[in-house]
Design a protein around this motif. Structure first.
Motif, mmCIF file in Angstrom:
data_model
loop_
_atom_site.group_PDB
_atom_site.id
_atom_site.type_symbol
_atom_site.label_atom_id
_atom_site.label_comp_id
_atom_site.label_asym_id
_atom_site.label_seq_id
_atom_site.Cartn_x
_atom_site.Cartn_y
_atom_site.Cartn_z
ATOM 1 N N LYS A 7 51.159 42.430 39.101
ATOM 2 C CA LYS A 7 50.690 41.465 38.108
ATOM 3 C C LYS A 7 50.881 40.036 38.616
ATOM 4 O O LYS A 7 49.991 39.193 38.495
ATOM 5 C CB LYS A 7 51.427 41.670 36.785
ATOM 6 N N ALA A 43 48.367 39.240 41.334
ATOM 7 C CA ALA A 43 47.050 38.985 40.749
ATOM 8 C C ALA A 43 46.989 37.579 40.154
ATOM 9 O O ALA A 43 45.995 36.867 40.310
ATOM 10 C CB ALA A 43 46.730 40.033 39.694
ATOM 11 N N GLN A 44 48.058 37.163 39.476
ATOM 12 C CA GLN A 44 48.102 35.824 38.887
ATOM 13 C C GLN A 44 48.081 34.746 39.964
ATOM 14 O O GLN A 44 47.399 33.730 39.830
ATOM 15 C CB GLN A 44 49.333 35.666 38.008
ATOM 16 N N LYS A 64 40.994 20.678 42.717
ATOM 17 C CA LYS A 64 40.073 21.749 42.380
ATOM 18 C C LYS A 64 38.647 21.322 42.685
ATOM 19 O O LYS A 64 38.326 20.135 42.688
ATOM 20 C CB LYS A 64 40.229 22.165 40.917
ATOM 21 N N LYS A 101 46.794 35.005 42.989
ATOM 22 C CA LYS A 101 45.458 34.988 43.590
ATOM 23 C C LYS A 101 44.450 34.299 42.675
ATOM 24 O O LYS A 101 43.538 33.626 43.147
ATOM 25 C CB LYS A 101 44.999 36.404 43.921
ATOM 26 N N GLU A 102 44.621 34.455 41.361
ATOM 27 C CA GLU A 102 43.747 33.807 40.393
ATOM 28 C C GLU A 102 43.877 32.289 40.456
ATOM 29 O O GLU A 102 42.902 31.564 40.335
ATOM 30 C CB GLU A 102 44.134 34.280 38.987
ATOM 31 N N ARG A 103 45.102 31.821 40.654
ATOM 32 C CA ARG A 103 45.369 30.380 40.661
ATOM 33 C C ARG A 103 45.173 29.737 42.023
ATOM 34 O O ARG A 103 45.018 28.519 42.111
ATOM 35 C CB ARG A 103 46.806 30.125 40.201
ATOM 36 N N GLN A 104 45.170 30.541 43.083
ATOM 37 C CA GLN A 104 45.042 30.031 44.444
ATOM 38 C C GLN A 104 43.758 29.228 44.578
ATOM 39 O O GLN A 104 42.713 29.630 44.095
ATOM 40 C CB GLN A 104 45.034 31.205 45.419
ATOM 41 N N GLN A 105 43.851 28.098 45.265
ATOM 42 C CA GLN A 105 42.695 27.210 45.359
ATOM 43 C C GLN A 105 42.325 26.912 46.799
ATOM 44 O O GLN A 105 43.038 26.231 47.506
ATOM 45 C CB GLN A 105 42.970 25.894 44.631
#
Length: 106
Positions: free
Chosen positions: A20, A23-24, A49, A26-30
């Motif tokens: 989990k 996954a979080q 961003k 990777k979601e926030r990775q920019q």
């Protein structure tokens, strides 16, 4: 060859996460590798961003039109001071909109 400005990275840090958490992250990775993104966050580098390309194009068109209007007004002295003040306000709002959409969240 390494320089004093960019010394070679020889130290490694291992961080364990569960599925989990990964996954979080990777979601926030920019826009970069996970290692660089985490290193930048840890060292206080503010992430930037990516802006919506259509937003940038639209703002560019608006800015171009405003510049043309301002140039015309300055050359021909056809617009009153109120219109020129409004143009400046709009420019400021466009700048703020770009800042808000390009700056990463802390």
């Amino acid at each position: 060859m390494t320089s004093d400005r960019f010394p070679k990275r020889t130290r490694e840090i291992t961080v364990r996460v569960n599925d989990k958490e990964l996954a979080q992250l990777k979601e926030r990775q920019q826009g970069t590798t996970m290692a660089r993104w985490l290193r930048d966050l840890g060292l206080g580098v503010s992430p930037i961003k990516q802006a919506d390309p259509e937003l940038v194009r639209a703002l560019g068109r608006i800015g171009s039109n405003l510049n043309q209007t301002a140039k015309h007004a300055n050359i021909n002295k056809e617009l009153d001071q109120n219109v020129l003040k409004e143009i400046e306000v709009i420019r400021g709002l466009i700048g703020q909109l770009l800042d808000d959409n390009l700056r990463g969240t802390p």
